[in-house]
Design a protein around this motif. Structure first.
Motif: not given
Length: 302
Positions: A77-85, A92-96, A98-112
């Motif tokens: 899935q693709f989510h148009n948004d800015l990861a803030l924290s 695993g990890f939690e990502i919040a 700019e639009k106020g969404d919070v997502f979780t995952a076992k692993k993170l990949i930064f391709a920033t």
């Protein structure tokens, strides 16, 4: 809007490296979320080169085609948004965002990617990626035979000059201050007819991003068709460092041979961790990172 909030992998950054990692993971049926704010560093560059099958295509067209292909895999899935924290959680990890969404995952990949820090030179930013460029492999052929300036000092400047001199015999070093070259390097410049100008640059006159003249502090001008520059950068996202990821002495995210950062479960790929700044390199690194993350997930569950 993304209804699902839990994934195997969250990829922050949806350009070439991130999309490439997502494809490798999607083909292994991993649940993947790509979060992207649509601000690629090459958005001003008219054409991408030195990437087999895509040579001369626009960067945007490559990314659009890649995104369409990646999203054919149902688990991506693709989510148009800015990861803030981001923060570590038990599973695993939690990502919040700019639009106020919070997502979780076992692993993170930064391709920033990275953010270029423009010098205080009028016209520089407008030309960056068009006729003021960073890489002879990406842009050199198109500027072959042209009058070329190199706004880089010391060993890096010498290295670029040596590559560019194979493409044109009209090269001038523009150090904007005292030249920092060894005697042997200066003798090689002299042998190849390369002048060194130490006067500071105040402006780049251009037409729609195409260099016309370099203007010096003393008011003099010199015509150029292309200029190479090496400018400082910062990480495009501060989340990796906030999570504890180490940076190298040059400011890139530090990786092990398997693309993992200094934080277990956090990976990186593309310009944020590799000085070989090109679309082809980003795609390669993303593909490798996706495979590595899939292997770790497999090892943990099999």
């Amino acid at each position: 809007m993304t209804n699902n909030k839990t994934f195997d992998v969250i990829i922050i950054g949806g350009s070439y490296a991130g999309l490439s990692a997502a494809m490798a993971l999607g083909r292994s049926l991993r649940k993947v979320l790509i979060i992207d704010s649509n601000l690629p560093c090459n958005r001003q560059t008219p054409h991408s080169h030195n990437f087999i099958t895509q040579d001369g295509e626009t960067p945007a067209a490559i990314a659009q085609k890649a995104k369409a292909q990646v999203l054919q895999y149902d688990t991506v899935q693709f989510h148009n948004d800015l990861a803030l924290s981001g923060k570590k959680i038990p599973d695993g990890f939690e990502i919040a965002t700019e639009k106020g969404d919070v997502f979780t995952a076992k692993k993170l990949i930064f391709a920033t990617g990275i953010k270029d820090m423009m010098p205080d030179i009028k016209g520089f930013a407008e030309c960056w990626g068009i006729s003021v460029v960073h890489c002879p492999y990406c842009h050199g052929y198109e500027n072959r035979g042209q009058k070329t300036g190199i706004m880089v000092n010391a060993d890096r400047g010498f290295h670029i000059a040596s590559l560019v001199s194979n493409l044109t015999d009209k090269v001038t070093m523009l150090t904007s201050g005292k030249a920092d070259f060894y005697d042997l390097q200066i003798s090689k410049f002299q042998h190849h007819g390369i002048d060194i100008i130490e006067t500071a640059i105040t402006e780049i006159e251009h037409e729609n991003g195409h260099v016309k003249n370099v203007v010096f502090h003393n008011g003099e001008k010199m015509r150029f068709d292309a200029v190479y520059a090496n400018i400082p950068f910062i990480q495009h996202s501060d989340i990796p460092v906030a999570l504890g990821c180490e940076l190298t002495e040059h400011g890139y995210i530090k990786l092990d041979p398997f693309q993992q950062t200094s934080v277990e479960g956090v990976y990186a790929c593309g310009d944020n961790s590799n000085p070989m700044r090109s679309v082809a390199s980003a795609v390669s690194a993303g593909n490798m990172t996706g495979a590595m993350v899939n292997k770790i997930l497999t090892d943990e569950s099999f």
